[in-house]
Write a protein that holds these residues in place. Structure first.
Motif, PDB file in Angstrom:
ATOM      1  N   VAL A 119       0.840  -1.207   0.000  1.00  0.00           N
ATOM      2  CA  VAL A 119       0.000   0.000   0.000  1.00  0.00           C
ATOM      3  C   VAL A 119       0.867   1.246   0.000  1.00  0.00           C
ATOM      4  CG1 VAL A 119      -1.893  -1.118   1.278  1.00  0.00           C
ATOM      5  CG2 VAL A 119      -0.099   0.100   2.527  1.00  0.00           C
ATOM      6  N   LYS A 120       0.252   2.337  -0.320  1.00  0.00           N
ATOM      7  CA  LYS A 120       0.919   3.640  -0.235  1.00  0.00           C
ATOM      8  C   LYS A 120       0.643   4.168   1.172  1.00  0.00           C
ATOM      9  CE  LYS A 120       2.880   6.992  -2.731  1.00  0.00           C
ATOM     10  NZ  LYS A 120       4.051   6.806  -3.580  1.00  0.00           N
ATOM     11  N   TRP A 121       1.672   4.565   1.872  1.00  0.00           N
ATOM     12  CA  TRP A 121       1.462   5.186   3.200  1.00  0.00           C
ATOM     13  C   TRP A 121       1.275   6.666   2.914  1.00  0.00           C
ATOM     14  CZ3 TRP A 121       5.048   3.977   7.986  1.00  0.00           C
ATOM     15  CH2 TRP A 121       4.584   4.665   9.103  1.00  0.00           C
ATOM     16  N   PRO A 122       0.061   7.096   2.828  1.00  0.00           N
ATOM     17  CA  PRO A 122      -0.187   8.452   2.305  1.00  0.00           C
ATOM     18  C   PRO A 122       0.459   9.550   3.157  1.00  0.00           C
ATOM     19  CG  PRO A 122      -2.213   7.485   3.200  1.00  0.00           C
ATOM     20  CD  PRO A 122      -1.185   6.413   3.212  1.00  0.00           C
ATOM     21  N   ARG A 154       0.634   8.302  12.092  1.00  0.00           N
ATOM     22  CA  ARG A 154      -0.666   8.086  11.411  1.00  0.00           C
ATOM     23  C   ARG A 154      -0.415   7.268  10.150  1.00  0.00           C
ATOM     24  NH1 ARG A 154      -4.646  10.765  13.772  1.00  0.00           N
ATOM     25  NH2 ARG A 154      -6.122  10.386  12.099  1.00  0.00           N
ATOM     26  N   LEU A 155      -1.306   6.272   9.951  1.00  0.00           N
ATOM     27  CA  LEU A 155      -1.227   5.431   8.770  1.00  0.00           C
ATOM     28  C   LEU A 155      -2.641   5.306   8.197  1.00  0.00           C
ATOM     29  CD1 LEU A 155       0.115   3.381   6.840  1.00  0.00           C
ATOM     30  CD2 LEU A 155      -0.141   1.659   8.619  1.00  0.00           C
ATOM     31  N   MET A 156      -2.768   5.794   7.007  1.00  0.00           N
ATOM     32  CA  MET A 156      -4.058   5.759   6.293  1.00  0.00           C
ATOM     33  C   MET A 156      -5.182   6.295   7.185  1.00  0.00           C
ATOM     34  SD  MET A 156      -3.366   2.068   4.482  1.00  0.00           S
ATOM     35  CE  MET A 156      -4.772   2.017   3.397  1.00  0.00           C
ATOM     36  N   GLY A 157      -4.881   7.413   7.851  1.00  0.00           N
ATOM     37  CA  GLY A 157      -5.887   8.115   8.634  1.00  0.00           C
ATOM     38  C   GLY A 157      -6.028   7.618  10.055  1.00  0.00           C
ATOM     39  N   ARG A 158      -5.375   6.496  10.398  1.00  0.00           N
ATOM     40  CA  ARG A 158      -5.495   5.987  11.765  1.00  0.00           C
ATOM     41  C   ARG A 158      -4.224   6.288  12.539  1.00  0.00           C
ATOM     42  NH1 ARG A 158      -8.938   0.816  12.838  1.00  0.00           N
ATOM     43  NH2 ARG A 158     -10.480   0.963  11.181  1.00  0.00           N
ATOM     44  N   GLU A 159      -4.436   6.503  13.865  1.00  0.00           N
ATOM     45  CA  GLU A 159      -3.256   6.785  14.688  1.00  0.00           C
ATOM     46  C   GLU A 159      -2.765   5.484  15.313  1.00  0.00           C
ATOM     47  OE1 GLU A 159      -2.323  10.501  17.126  1.00  0.00           O
ATOM     48  OE2 GLU A 159      -3.059   9.047  18.611  1.00  0.00           O
TER      49      GLU A 159
END
Lengths: 412, 222
Positions: A128-131, A184-189
């Protein structure tokens, strides 16, 4: 008659004064030679210790390698269970399985009590891309081990708790993250729970999180794309036997060998080697620190002794000049040039330096057990000591050369 | 007669905290080859200062000193030292021998400056002439005072000087040794050298060709 003969006669006449000067040079040269010989001895001892340590480590490593080989021979396979329709070419190209199967398979496998499997580890893995960081990573959801033999079984892999994250070396080094840091990873902490060391594999760009969270983040609730079955204990026939057993329980899956003995052995060797190198490095650093302390002490002590000796020689020369005032007066009256008077005293100092250099070098060599003959040092001492003695006697000699013979003769 | 030493209106003063000491005040003197001149006078009359000025050891404040036709004070310090070595011999009351050298080496110290090729032969010849052959290897502390002064004389004569300057050479000697020293000085003059002797000893003055008196830095008589 010449100045040299006069110097020798005077030295033989005032033996004590000359001997005190020689003793002084001896002390300075002895300290210098002793200090340098001691440092050289230290270096040689260090070389011997390190060589012995390396030989010992090499020997131990060979024994360890043999041990690992024997130990890993007793280990079973590690196998990876994939959905049946998963193309292996895709798996190897993408570094993760692109087909999915129910998470329930892991429980089913564990409950079936397949005789050849000891540990069951379901996982969901995806590139995945770590945005938040702009990096591409392998996201691995794990739930720990699904126990096959009850709660008493020793776990091979600790689960990742919800809200926690374990990072591969490339990721935590690149992002400068430490244990306890929030990220934070994909919006989650997530809180960083563990930092893995470098392995030189795809693990270095992998982030491990709780399986349920991974399923939610990737929209794969209840799905996994691999079951790692570890420590498979079958004595022979190996993969076909395991495969047959598993396919009986999970018919729409396929089984491949994964991270078995060779990898375990290599990893164990790598770690043992790293520890051995670290041990030798620690020994080297310890010896270097000791040498540095000795060097620092010598760097203060030797110049102090040399300075003290130079001052002492200066005083002895001054006393010699005062004692020989009448002699200087009459020699000057007889036509001896000021330059010759200067050499009369400097020559005496040089003789003092040469004698002191001989004895000092010998004393330094004798004082340090095992000191080796050092020709360049001997040459340096033979040039340096007379030069130092001459410099220390320079002012008294100059005073002698500048004395007015008329004044001396009128006063004597 | 060749003039060996000529002093022309020589003056030497010393400045001290309690004033100026006029040690030599306008002294003129000529000593020819073969002449033995004695200068007598009380202590502090300036005799030794005059001797030092004549011996190229102490530059006068004014006046001229000519030795063997040359004005040595016009030379550099190094050249003056070389000049002393080849032209002037000194004999002192205290002998000023080097303690740690034997008789032969003490005589040879004069060759340190002149570097004469025949120094050793000449030294042995002088030692023999002064009756010191059996003492050649003895150091000064093993010699009598008379022998020490003879060693000093031999040393003064080693470089065949034209001018011999003697400062109270008989002051520490008994009559016999004193006589021997004076005879030696007279002998040197007879051989063509010039002698300037400063002394308290009236007998010394009797041996000389010319006796002068010095008082308060000035020379009288003769």
């Amino acid at each position: 008659m010449n100045i040299g003969r006069l110097i020798i006669r005077e030295i033989l006449f005032r033996k004590l004064s000359f001997a005190l000067g020689v003793l002084s040079v001896l002390a300075a040269v002895g300290c210098l030679v002793g200090a340098l010989a001691s440092l050289r001895n230290h270096d040689r001892r260090t070389e011997r210790i390190i060589a012995a340590k390396q030989a010992e480590t090499q020997e131990k490593m060979e024994l360890l390698a043999d041990d690992y080989r024997r130990i890993t021979l007793k280990l079973g396979f590690n196998v990876l269970i994939l959905p049946k329709d998963q193309k292996l070419s895709d798996l190897y190209a993408d570094d993760y399985a692109t087909k999915y199967m129910p998470e329930e398979y892991a429980t089913r496998l564990a409950k079936s009590r397949v005789a050849t499997i000891n540990h069951v580890l379901p996982s969901l893995q995806q590139k995945v891309k770590w945005p938040e960081t702009g990096r591409t990573i392998l996201l691995m959801g794990v739930r720990g081990e699904v126990y096959m033999r009850g709660a008493g079984q020793k776990p091979l892999l600790e689960p990742v708790q919800a809200g926690k994250i374990v990072l591969g070396a490339e990721l935590h080094q690149g992002l400068k993250l430490k244990v306890g840091d929030k990220t934070r990873l994909m919006g989650r902490e997530f809180t960083v729970a563990k930092l893995n060391e470098e392995h030189g594999t795809k693990d270095d760009i992998t982030a491990w999180i709780n399986l349920a969270e991974a399923q939610a983040m990737l929209g794969k609730e209840g799905q996994i794309n691999g079951i790692l079955a570890l420590d498979c204990t079958c004595a022979d026939a190996r993969l076909p036997l395991i495969r047959a057993e598993i396919e009986k329980v999970l018919p729409d899956t396929q089984v491949i060998e994964f991270a078995s003995q060779a990898i375990a052995r290599a990893e164990a060797r790598r770690r043992a080697e790293a520890e051995a190198v670290a041990t030798i490095e620690r020994e080297k650093q310890g010896r270097a620190r000791l040498r540095s302390e000795r060097e620092a002490f010598a760097a203060v002590f030797v110049p102090l002794v040399v300075l003290g000796c130079a001052i002492w020689i200066g005083f002895l020369s001054l006393a010699n000049v005062r004692e020989r005032r009448g002699e200087i007066g009459v020699l000057r009256a007889l036509g001896v040039r000021a330059r010759q008077v200067l050499w009369l005293f400097l020559g005496r100092a040089v003789a003092m330096g040469v004698a002191g250099a001989c004895l000092g070098y010998a004393a330094g060599q004798v004082a340090i057990a095992g000191a080796e003959f050092n020709a360049p040092l001997l040459a340096a001492v033979f040039v340096g000591a007379p030069l130092l003695a001459a410099l220390a006697s320079w002012v008294p000699a100059l005073l002698a050369a500048q004395q007015d013979p008329a004044d001396i003769l009128r006063q004597e | 007669m060749d003039i060996i030493l000529e002093l022309r209106d020589v003056q030497k003063h010393f400045r001290r905290s309690d004033g100026v000491v006029r040690a030599v005040e306008g002294v003129s003197l000529r000593i020819g080859a073969g002449e033995f001149v004695a200068v007598q006078g009380p202590s502090g009359s300036g005799k030794t200062t005059l001797l030092m000025a004549a011996g190229v050891l102490m530059q006068p404040d004014s006046g001229a000193v000519v030795v063997a036709g040359e004005e040595p004070y016009k030379l550099s310090a190094e050249q003056r030292a070389a000049f002393r070595a080849t032209h002037i011999g000194f004999v002192f009351q205290q002998f000023h021998l080097v303690h740690y050298l034997n008789v032969l080496d003490n005589v040879l110290t004069a060759a340190l400056a002149s570097r004469a090729a025949d120094a050793k032969e000449r030294a042995n010849e002088l030692i023999k002439r002064f009756g010191l052959a059996s003492r050649a290897s003895h150091v000064p502390s093993e010699l009598s005072t008379g022998e020490r002064q003879r060693v000093a004389l031999a040393r003064a004569l080693l470089n065949r000087p034209k001018l011999l300057l003697a400062d109270e050479p008989t002051g520490n000697l008994d009559e016999e040794n004193g006589r021997m020293v004076l005879d030696c000085l007279a002998g040197f003059a007879k051989e063509g050298g010039a002698v300037l002797l400063v002394t308290h000893d009236p007998k010394a003055a009797q041996v000389s060709h010319r006796a002068l008196r010095m008082e308060n830095g000035k020379l009288a008589g003769g």
